[in-house]
Design a protein around this motif. Structure first.
Motif, mmCIF file in Angstrom:
data_model
loop_
_atom_site.group_PDB
_atom_site.id
_atom_site.type_symbol
_atom_site.label_atom_id
_atom_site.label_comp_id
_atom_site.label_asym_id
_atom_site.label_seq_id
_atom_site.Cartn_x
_atom_site.Cartn_y
_atom_site.Cartn_z
ATOM 1 N N ARG A 246 0.703 -1.117 0.102
ATOM 2 C CA ARG A 246 -0.053 -0.028 -0.143
ATOM 3 C C ARG A 246 0.806 1.333 -0.129
ATOM 4 O O ARG A 246 1.963 1.258 0.651
ATOM 5 C CB ARG A 246 -0.901 0.062 1.410
ATOM 6 C CG ARG A 246 -1.906 -1.193 1.393
ATOM 7 C CD ARG A 246 -2.820 -1.405 0.178
ATOM 8 N NE ARG A 246 -3.457 -2.421 0.275
ATOM 9 C CZ ARG A 246 -4.339 -2.835 -0.837
ATOM 10 N NH1 ARG A 246 -4.516 -2.053 -1.874
ATOM 11 N NH2 ARG A 246 -5.259 -3.936 -0.568
ATOM 12 N N VAL A 248 2.334 4.856 0.865
ATOM 13 C CA VAL A 248 2.444 5.430 2.078
ATOM 14 C C VAL A 248 2.741 7.040 1.909
ATOM 15 O O VAL A 248 3.189 7.322 0.932
ATOM 16 C CB VAL A 248 3.757 4.713 3.226
ATOM 17 C CG1 VAL A 248 3.263 3.447 3.236
ATOM 18 C CG2 VAL A 248 4.830 4.822 2.471
ATOM 19 N N ARG A 255 0.011 5.055 5.787
ATOM 20 C CA ARG A 255 -0.915 4.515 4.594
ATOM 21 C C ARG A 255 -1.613 5.840 4.096
ATOM 22 O O ARG A 255 -2.106 6.416 4.920
ATOM 23 C CB ARG A 255 -1.709 3.448 4.953
ATOM 24 C CG ARG A 255 -1.000 1.889 4.467
ATOM 25 C CD ARG A 255 -1.870 0.860 4.948
ATOM 26 N NE ARG A 255 -3.084 0.787 4.185
ATOM 27 C CZ ARG A 255 -3.661 -0.228 4.111
ATOM 28 N NH1 ARG A 255 -3.479 -1.363 4.604
ATOM 29 N NH2 ARG A 255 -5.004 -0.318 3.371
ATOM 30 N N ASN A 262 0.579 -2.902 6.548
ATOM 31 C CA ASN A 262 1.013 -2.715 5.420
ATOM 32 C C ASN A 262 2.212 -3.833 5.367
ATOM 33 O O ASN A 262 2.719 -4.500 6.372
ATOM 34 C CB ASN A 262 2.125 -1.506 5.139
ATOM 35 C CG ASN A 262 1.916 -1.120 3.674
ATOM 36 O OD1 ASN A 262 1.780 -1.913 2.795
ATOM 37 N ND2 ASN A 262 1.971 0.301 3.480
#
Length: 272
Positions: A246, A248, A255, A262
Protein backbone atom coordinates in the motif's frame (compact mmCIF):
# COMPACT_ATOMS: atom_id res chain seq x y z
CA UNK A 1 26.89 2.56 28.24
CA UNK A 2 23.40 1.15 27.73
CA UNK A 3 20.67 2.61 29.95
CA UNK A 4 17.59 0.42 30.37
CA UNK A 5 14.13 1.75 31.18
CA UNK A 6 10.79 0.05 31.72
CA UNK A 7 7.08 0.84 31.79
CA UNK A 8 4.11 -1.12 33.07
CA UNK A 9 1.68 -2.03 30.29
CA UNK A 10 -0.64 -4.07 32.51
CA UNK A 11 -0.39 -5.74 35.93
CA UNK A 12 1.49 -8.66 34.37
CA UNK A 13 3.31 -7.03 31.43
CA UNK A 14 6.33 -4.73 31.53
CA UNK A 15 7.95 -3.21 28.44
CA UNK A 16 11.76 -2.86 28.54
CA UNK A 17 13.71 -0.40 26.37
CA UNK A 18 17.45 0.04 25.89
CA UNK A 19 17.49 3.19 23.76
CA UNK A 20 17.50 1.29 20.46
CA UNK A 21 14.63 0.80 18.03
CA UNK A 22 13.37 -2.43 19.64
CA UNK A 23 11.87 -3.40 23.01
CA UNK A 24 11.45 -6.53 25.09
CA UNK A 25 8.65 -7.68 27.39
CA UNK A 26 8.65 -9.22 30.85
CA UNK A 27 5.52 -11.24 31.64
CA UNK A 28 4.98 -12.04 35.33
CA UNK A 29 2.65 -14.49 36.99
CA UNK A 30 2.31 -15.25 40.68
CA UNK A 31 4.99 -17.95 40.56
CA UNK A 32 7.18 -17.44 37.50
CA UNK A 33 8.00 -14.94 34.80
CA UNK A 34 8.93 -14.95 31.12
CA UNK A 35 11.26 -12.63 29.23
CA UNK A 36 10.15 -12.19 25.61
CA UNK A 37 13.07 -11.30 23.30
CA UNK A 38 16.59 -10.18 24.19
CA UNK A 39 17.43 -7.28 21.85
CA UNK A 40 20.66 -6.64 19.97
CA UNK A 41 22.95 -8.14 22.59
CA UNK A 42 24.04 -4.77 23.93
CA UNK A 43 24.27 -3.93 27.63
CA UNK A 44 23.47 -6.05 30.67
CA UNK A 45 19.83 -6.97 30.08
CA UNK A 46 19.98 -9.90 32.51
CA UNK A 47 20.93 -7.76 35.51
CA UNK A 48 18.25 -5.22 34.62
CA UNK A 49 15.54 -7.88 34.33
CA UNK A 50 16.49 -9.16 37.76
CA UNK A 51 15.88 -5.69 39.23
CA UNK A 52 12.29 -5.95 37.95
CA UNK A 53 11.42 -9.41 39.27
CA UNK A 54 12.66 -11.81 41.92
CA UNK A 55 10.73 -14.70 40.37
CA UNK A 56 12.42 -17.48 38.41
CA UNK A 57 11.97 -16.76 34.72
CA UNK A 58 12.27 -18.42 31.33
CA UNK A 59 13.60 -16.67 28.25
CA UNK A 60 11.97 -16.83 24.82
CA UNK A 61 12.78 -15.22 21.49
CA UNK A 62 10.00 -14.63 18.97
CA UNK A 63 12.36 -15.17 16.03
CA UNK A 64 16.04 -15.36 15.18
CA UNK A 65 16.75 -11.84 13.94
CA UNK A 66 19.59 -9.78 15.39
CA UNK A 67 17.35 -7.33 17.25
CA UNK A 68 15.41 -10.08 19.03
CA UNK A 69 17.81 -12.98 19.61
CA UNK A 70 21.31 -11.51 19.96
CA UNK A 71 21.04 -10.84 23.69
CA UNK A 72 20.39 -14.53 24.31
CA UNK A 73 24.10 -14.95 25.11
CA UNK A 74 23.43 -13.92 28.72
CA UNK A 75 20.91 -16.66 29.43
CA UNK A 76 21.82 -20.36 29.72
CA UNK A 77 18.45 -21.65 28.48
CA UNK A 78 16.58 -19.83 25.72
CA UNK A 79 13.61 -21.12 23.74
CA UNK A 80 13.12 -20.44 20.04
CA UNK A 81 11.41 -22.17 17.14
CA UNK A 82 13.97 -24.50 15.46
CA UNK A 83 13.15 -23.12 12.01
CA UNK A 84 15.09 -19.96 12.91
CA UNK A 85 18.33 -21.53 14.14
CA UNK A 86 20.22 -20.79 10.92
CA UNK A 87 19.10 -17.17 10.75
CA UNK A 88 19.98 -16.64 14.43
CA UNK A 89 23.48 -18.01 13.84
CA UNK A 90 23.93 -15.58 10.96
CA UNK A 91 22.33 -12.54 12.56
CA UNK A 92 23.94 -12.75 15.99
CA UNK A 93 27.58 -12.50 14.93
CA UNK A 94 29.39 -9.51 16.40
CA UNK A 95 30.18 -8.06 12.97
CA UNK A 96 26.57 -8.24 11.76
CA UNK A 97 25.26 -6.73 15.00
CA UNK A 98 27.65 -3.78 14.82
CA UNK A 99 26.59 -3.05 11.25
CA UNK A 100 22.86 -3.24 12.00
CA UNK A 101 23.03 -1.24 15.23
CA UNK A 102 25.00 1.48 13.44
CA UNK A 103 22.48 1.67 10.59
CA UNK A 104 19.25 1.26 12.61
CA UNK A 105 19.91 3.28 15.76
CA UNK A 106 21.54 6.49 16.96
CA UNK A 107 23.34 4.78 19.82
CA UNK A 108 27.03 5.50 20.31
CA UNK A 109 28.47 2.25 21.62
CA UNK A 110 31.88 0.98 22.72
CA UNK A 111 33.27 -2.52 22.27
CA UNK A 112 32.34 -3.28 25.88
CA UNK A 113 28.66 -2.64 25.18
CA UNK A 114 28.43 -5.64 22.83
CA UNK A 115 27.90 -9.11 24.27
CA UNK A 116 29.64 -12.12 22.68
CA UNK A 117 27.66 -14.35 20.32
CA UNK A 118 25.62 -17.16 21.83
CA UNK A 119 27.22 -20.58 21.40
CA UNK A 120 24.82 -22.67 23.47
CA UNK A 121 22.02 -24.37 21.52
CA UNK A 122 18.50 -22.99 21.74
CA UNK A 123 15.76 -25.12 23.27
CA UNK A 124 12.90 -25.83 20.88
CA UNK A 125 9.72 -23.77 21.14
CA UNK A 126 6.84 -25.38 19.27
CA UNK A 127 3.42 -24.33 18.08
CA UNK A 128 0.72 -24.57 20.73
CA UNK A 129 3.02 -24.74 23.76
CA UNK A 130 1.45 -23.29 26.91
CA UNK A 131 3.29 -22.02 29.99
CA UNK A 132 1.53 -21.48 33.32
CA UNK A 133 3.26 -18.64 35.15
CA UNK A 134 0.83 -18.80 38.06
CA UNK A 135 -2.43 -17.05 37.25
CA UNK A 136 -0.99 -15.91 33.90
CA UNK A 137 -0.98 -18.23 30.90
CA UNK A 138 1.41 -17.78 27.98
CA UNK A 139 0.32 -19.52 24.78
CA UNK A 140 2.60 -19.68 21.71
CA UNK A 141 1.39 -19.56 18.10
CA UNK A 142 3.71 -20.46 15.21
CA UNK A 143 3.17 -17.87 12.45
CA UNK A 144 5.62 -18.25 9.52
CA UNK A 145 5.98 -15.07 7.51
CA UNK A 146 8.57 -12.52 8.63
CA UNK A 147 10.76 -15.57 9.28
CA UNK A 148 9.85 -19.23 8.99
CA UNK A 149 10.15 -19.68 12.75
CA UNK A 150 8.26 -16.59 13.90
CA UNK A 151 6.28 -17.21 17.09
CA UNK A 152 3.49 -15.06 18.55
CA UNK A 153 2.77 -15.16 22.32
CA UNK A 154 -0.75 -14.70 23.67
CA UNK A 155 -1.05 -13.64 27.33
CA UNK A 156 -4.47 -15.08 28.01
CA UNK A 157 -5.57 -13.55 31.30
CA UNK A 158 -4.35 -10.10 30.20
CA UNK A 159 -6.23 -10.51 26.90
CA UNK A 160 -3.06 -9.30 25.17
CA UNK A 161 -1.18 -10.61 22.15
CA UNK A 162 2.40 -9.71 21.21
CA UNK A 163 2.49 -9.50 17.43
CA UNK A 164 6.16 -8.47 17.50
CA UNK A 165 7.32 -8.43 13.88
CA UNK A 166 4.69 -10.96 12.81
CA UNK A 167 2.00 -8.43 11.95
CA UNK A 168 2.24 -4.66 11.91
CA UNK A 169 2.50 -1.43 9.97
CA UNK A 170 5.35 -2.60 7.73
CA UNK A 171 5.75 -6.39 7.83
CA UNK A 172 9.00 -7.43 6.15
CA UNK A 173 8.36 -10.42 3.87
CA UNK A 174 11.14 -9.53 1.41
CA UNK A 175 14.01 -11.10 3.39
CA UNK A 176 15.72 -14.34 2.29
CA UNK A 177 14.37 -16.10 5.40
CA UNK A 178 10.80 -14.87 4.92
CA UNK A 179 7.91 -17.06 3.86
CA UNK A 180 5.86 -16.51 0.72
CA UNK A 181 2.87 -14.18 0.86
CA UNK A 182 0.62 -17.20 0.38
CA UNK A 183 2.02 -18.97 3.45
CA UNK A 184 1.93 -15.73 5.43
CA UNK A 185 -1.78 -15.38 4.72
CA UNK A 186 -2.33 -18.82 6.25
CA UNK A 187 -0.46 -17.67 9.39
CA UNK A 188 -2.61 -14.55 9.70
CA UNK A 189 -5.80 -16.58 9.36
CA UNK A 190 -4.48 -18.88 12.09
CA UNK A 191 -3.85 -15.90 14.41
CA UNK A 192 -7.33 -14.63 13.56
CA UNK A 193 -8.81 -17.74 15.17
CA UNK A 194 -7.51 -16.43 18.52
CA UNK A 195 -9.02 -12.96 18.07
CA UNK A 196 -11.82 -13.54 20.61
CA UNK A 197 -9.10 -14.10 23.23
CA UNK A 198 -7.38 -10.69 23.06
CA UNK A 199 -8.21 -6.99 23.09
CA UNK A 200 -4.71 -5.45 23.12
CA UNK A 201 -2.02 -5.78 20.44
CA UNK A 202 1.61 -5.07 21.34
CA UNK A 203 4.62 -4.96 19.02
CA UNK A 204 8.38 -4.60 19.47
CA UNK A 205 9.08 -1.61 17.19
CA UNK A 206 7.82 1.90 16.52
CA UNK A 207 4.87 2.78 18.73
CA UNK A 208 5.01 -0.82 20.03
CA UNK A 209 1.22 -1.10 19.85
CA UNK A 210 -1.50 -1.44 17.22
CA UNK A 211 -5.24 -1.77 16.98
CA UNK A 212 -6.81 -5.15 16.31
CA UNK A 213 -7.55 -3.91 12.79
CA UNK A 214 -3.90 -4.32 11.81
CA UNK A 215 -4.53 -8.06 11.44
CA UNK A 216 -7.56 -7.52 9.21
CA UNK A 217 -5.60 -4.99 7.14
CA UNK A 218 -2.76 -7.41 6.49
CA UNK A 219 -5.10 -10.26 5.63
CA UNK A 220 -6.64 -7.94 3.02
CA UNK A 221 -3.15 -6.93 1.85
CA UNK A 222 -2.14 -10.56 1.32
CA UNK A 223 -5.28 -11.26 -0.67
CA UNK A 224 -4.67 -8.16 -2.81
CA UNK A 225 -1.04 -9.18 -3.46
CA UNK A 226 -2.13 -12.68 -4.47
CA UNK A 227 -4.77 -11.19 -6.78
CA UNK A 228 -2.34 -8.62 -8.18
CA UNK A 229 -4.54 -5.71 -7.06
CA UNK A 230 -2.25 -4.15 -4.42
CA UNK A 231 -0.45 -0.84 -5.05
CA UNK A 232 2.89 -2.54 -5.88
CA UNK A 233 4.93 0.46 -4.75
CA UNK A 234 8.65 0.07 -5.45
CA UNK A 235 10.70 0.00 -2.23
CA UNK A 236 14.25 -0.89 -1.19
CA UNK A 237 14.96 -3.26 1.69
CA UNK A 238 18.58 -3.86 2.73
CA UNK A 239 19.75 -2.63 -0.65
CA UNK A 240 17.41 -4.82 -2.70
CA UNK A 241 14.24 -3.82 -4.57
CA UNK A 242 10.90 -5.11 -3.32
CA UNK A 243 7.27 -4.00 -3.35
CA UNK A 244 5.11 -2.28 -0.74
CA UNK A 245 1.49 -3.42 -0.78
CA UNK A 246 0.00 0.00 0.00
CA UNK A 247 1.17 3.51 -0.83
CA UNK A 248 2.42 5.58 2.10
CA UNK A 249 2.98 9.22 2.97
CA UNK A 250 6.77 9.77 2.63
CA UNK A 251 6.71 12.18 5.58
CA UNK A 252 5.02 9.87 8.09
CA UNK A 253 5.31 6.38 6.62
CA UNK A 254 1.60 5.88 7.26
CA UNK A 255 -0.75 4.57 4.61
CA UNK A 256 -2.32 7.20 2.37
CA UNK A 257 -5.76 5.69 2.87
CA UNK A 258 -5.48 5.99 6.66
CA UNK A 259 -5.47 2.26 7.36
CA UNK A 260 -2.80 0.59 9.46
CA UNK A 261 -1.29 -2.66 8.17
CA UNK A 262 1.25 -2.82 5.35
CA UNK A 263 3.62 -5.39 3.85
CA UNK A 264 6.94 -5.25 2.01
CA UNK A 265 7.29 -8.36 -0.15
CA UNK A 266 9.40 -9.98 -2.84
CA UNK A 267 7.35 -10.17 -6.07
CA UNK A 268 9.21 -13.40 -6.90
CA UNK A 269 7.93 -15.10 -3.75
CA UNK A 270 4.25 -14.35 -3.71
CA UNK A 271 3.15 -17.97 -3.98
CA UNK A 272 4.78 -21.06 -2.55
Amino acid sequence: MIHFESEKISPAITRIRDGSDVCEYLIEGNERAALIDTGYGIGDLKTYVETLTEKPYEVFVTHGHVDHAAGSYQFPAVRMNPADIEVADRHCTLLFRKEIVASNTKLKLSEEDFLPQRREPFTALEDGEVFDLGGVTLRWIHAPGHTKGTMVPLVEEERTILFGDACGVGVLLALPESSSVEEYLESLKKIQEFEPMYDTVLRQHGTCCSTKKVLEDNIENCKAILAGTDDKVLAILMGKPCRRARAVDPATGGRLDGREGNILYDPERVRR
